[in-house]
Design an enzyme around this catalytic site. Structure first.
Site, PDB file in Angstrom:
ATOM      1  N   TYR A 159      76.847  47.200  41.408  1.00  0.00           N
ATOM      2  CA  TYR A 159      76.566  45.810  41.760  1.00  0.00           C
ATOM      3  C   TYR A 159      77.783  45.124  42.383  1.00  0.00           C
ATOM      4  O   TYR A 159      77.636  44.209  43.180  1.00  0.00           O
ATOM      5  CB  TYR A 159      76.164  45.014  40.508  1.00  0.00           C
ATOM      6  CG  TYR A 159      74.710  45.101  40.138  1.00  0.00           C
ATOM      7  CD1 TYR A 159      74.105  46.319  39.871  1.00  0.00           C
ATOM      8  CD2 TYR A 159      73.938  43.945  40.036  1.00  0.00           C
ATOM      9  CE1 TYR A 159      72.774  46.386  39.517  1.00  0.00           C
ATOM     10  CE2 TYR A 159      72.604  44.003  39.682  1.00  0.00           C
ATOM     11  CZ  TYR A 159      72.024  45.225  39.427  1.00  0.00           C
ATOM     12  OH  TYR A 159      70.704  45.284  39.080  1.00  0.00           O
ATOM     13  N   LYS A 166      74.475  59.562  34.484  1.00  0.00           N
ATOM     14  CA  LYS A 166      74.003  60.593  35.413  1.00  0.00           C
ATOM     15  C   LYS A 166      75.220  61.475  35.681  1.00  0.00           C
ATOM     16  O   LYS A 166      75.695  61.600  36.812  1.00  0.00           O
ATOM     17  CB  LYS A 166      73.437  59.918  36.678  1.00  0.00           C
ATOM     18  CG  LYS A 166      72.795  60.860  37.671  1.00  0.00           C
ATOM     19  CD  LYS A 166      71.384  61.315  37.288  1.00  0.00           C
ATOM     20  CE  LYS A 166      70.857  62.337  38.286  1.00  0.00           C
ATOM     21  NZ  LYS A 166      69.586  62.971  37.866  1.00  0.00           N
ATOM     22  N   ASP A 190      63.508  46.710  32.391  1.00  0.00           N
ATOM     23  CA  ASP A 190      62.161  46.319  32.855  1.00  0.00           C
ATOM     24  C   ASP A 190      61.125  47.334  32.372  1.00  0.00           C
ATOM     25  O   ASP A 190      60.001  46.975  32.008  1.00  0.00           O
ATOM     26  CB  ASP A 190      62.100  46.236  34.393  1.00  0.00           C
ATOM     27  CG  ASP A 190      62.481  44.856  34.931  1.00  0.00           C
ATOM     28  OD1 ASP A 190      63.358  44.197  34.322  1.00  0.00           O
ATOM     29  OD2 ASP A 190      61.920  44.433  35.958  1.00  0.00           O
TER      30      ASP A 190
HETATM   31  C1  IPM Z   1      68.194  40.968  36.183  1.00  0.00           C
HETATM   32  C2  IPM Z   1      67.882  40.838  37.657  1.00  0.00           C
HETATM   33  C3  IPM Z   1      69.174  40.728  38.451  1.00  0.00           C
HETATM   34  C4  IPM Z   1      69.948  42.026  38.222  1.00  0.00           C
HETATM   35  C5  IPM Z   1      69.013  40.442  39.952  1.00  0.00           C
HETATM   36  C6  IPM Z   1      68.154  39.265  40.215  1.00  0.00           C
HETATM   37  C7  IPM Z   1      70.350  40.278  40.599  1.00  0.00           C
HETATM   38  O1  IPM Z   1      67.080  41.884  38.101  1.00  0.00           O
HETATM   39  O2  IPM Z   1      68.855  40.077  35.637  1.00  0.00           O
HETATM   40  O3  IPM Z   1      67.753  41.943  35.566  1.00  0.00           O
HETATM   41  O4  IPM Z   1      69.663  43.028  38.883  1.00  0.00           O
HETATM   42  O5  IPM Z   1      70.844  42.008  37.395  1.00  0.00           O
HETATM   43 MN    MN Z   2      66.346  43.144  36.510  1.00  0.00          MN
END
Ligand code: IPM
Ligand code: MN
Ligand code: NAD
Length: 346
Positions: free
Chosen positions: A138, A180, A241
């Site tokens: 990131y 990984k 998620d």
């Molecule tokens: C999360 C979101 C963020 C991330 C995005 C919106 C930058 O998906 O908080 O999980 O990837 O961290």
């Molecule tokens: Mn997310």
């Protein structure tokens, strides 16, 4: 007692609809003042940037920050020069030093049948994703030319050590560390450092290592196996998620983002701005409300109030509360009122 000073960042999409739910339930359990700031796309439209210096300063000076969600099709340009709402979120996490993201996944009995997964599979699941939040792919250097793009994934030993400590401290029995390492150099350093922190500081917690691909499979095949899942920024994003579906909906999963002890934390749902349902008053506010509970617990050390709020959510669901994402027809306002009712009945 003086009121706790909370900065609220409603953001975009369903954000403004659900942030109100959080402040209403907080007002039912304590004394708070709220300072709202434009954030994400809403801030781009007014200030040309998703995160202003004034917002960063306000967050640093607050007792805690409540964020709903940012982003939406309006700002979804692939032009690298265009400001993006999500840059505001990443910038704020970095500015506040929020390296530890806690995402508890605790499917409630009342919702076992709301999950697309079989009830007997998810029953008894109670896990915590500990996601590294200020490093990895990131935040590495990004390069974009007309016919080329790259994102650098970097981790230092100290970044891995501190998130590993967070995971071991949170564990009741076991840490499953995700990497990984069969492909990535960062994965090999990750495994080495986590193993060392374990051996030197937490030998009484069980540690296992899992490659991210098979861990993704196991998370839905045998979720009860997991206690703490420790992952880097990108893998933690994806796995959380996935894990949300154990609870029945992404609209159920809260998170706490924490930095150094004493600094303000940021509390936000795991889900995004849900542009597909924004503006209709039907978003599930429970991830936002449960994030407010994490603010009480981790941000303000108000454990009794946090537990009261979580228990009110549990009882509202047990009483039949279901928003559309859970197969019901309750609106955001009705869901909030159901939780408020349970709080006043406690
Ligand atoms: C999360 C979101 C963020 C991330 C995005 C919106 C930058 O998906 O908080 O999980 O990837 O961290
Ligand atoms: Mn997310
Ligand atoms: P999303 O999480 O916004 O939505 C995914 C699906 O889940 C959608 O069908 C949505 O309707 C549903 N959903 C999510 N939250 C819900 C809720 N509370 N109640 C009912 N249904 C809910 O993911 P996406 O569509 O991939 O992303 C939309 C935007 O949100 C993008 O711009 C993305 O970058 C952004 N995003 C922001 C955050 C954040 O601010 N923390 C997190 C994730 C995504």
């Amino acid at each position: 007692m003086a009121a706790h000073r909370i900065v609220t960042l409603p953001g975009d999409g369903i954000g403004p609809e659900i942030i109100e739910a959080a402040t209403r339930v907080l007002d039912a359990v304590g004394s708070f003042t709220y300072e709202p700031h434009l954030f994400g796309g809403a801030a781009i439209d007014v200030h040309g940037t998703p995160l202003t210096d004034a917002t960063v300063a306000a967050c640093k000076g607050a007792d805690g920050v409540l964020l709903a969600a940012v982003g939406g099709p309006k700002w979804d340009s692939t032009d690298p020069a265009a400001p993006r709402p999500e840059q505001g979120l990443l910038g704020l996490r970095k500015a506040l030093g929020l390296y530890a993201n806690l995402r508890p996944v605790r499917p409630l009995a009342a919702l076992y049948d709301a999950s697309p997964l079989k009830r007997e599979l998810i029953e008894g699941t109670d896990l915590l994703v500990v996601r590294e939040l200020t490093g990895g792919i990131y935040f590495g250097e990004k390069v974009r030319r007309a016919d080329y793009a790259s994102d650098l994934c970097e981790y230092s030993t100290s970044e891995i050590e501190r998130i590993a400590r967070t995971a071991f401290e949170a564990a009741r029995s076991r840490v499953t560390s995700i990497d990984k390492m069969n492909v990535l150099e960062t994965g090999r350093l990750w495994r080495e450092v986590v193993s060392r922190v374990h051996a030197e500081e937490f030998p009484n917690v069980e540690l296992e290592h899992q490659l991210v691909d098979s861990a993704a499979m196991k998370l839905v095949a045998a979720p009860r196996h997991f206690d703490v899942v420790l992952a880097d920024n990108m893998f933690g994003d994806i796995l959380s998620d996935e894990a949300a579906m154990l609870t029945g909906s992404l609209g159920m999963l809260p998170s706490a983002s924490l930095g150094e002890a004493g600094d303000p934390g940021l509390f936000e749902p795991v889900h995004g701005s849900a542009p597909d349902i924004a503006g209709r008053g039907i978003a599930n506010p429970l991830a936002m409300i449960l994030s407010a509970a994490l603010l009480l617990r981790h941000g303000l050390s108000l454990e009794a109030e946090a537990a009261a709020l979580e228990s009110a959510v549990d009882r509202a669901l047990a009483g039949g509360l279901r928003t559309a994402d859970l197969g019901g027809s309750a609106t955001t306002a009705e869901a909030t009122e159901a939780v408020l009712r349970e709080l006043s009945n406690a």
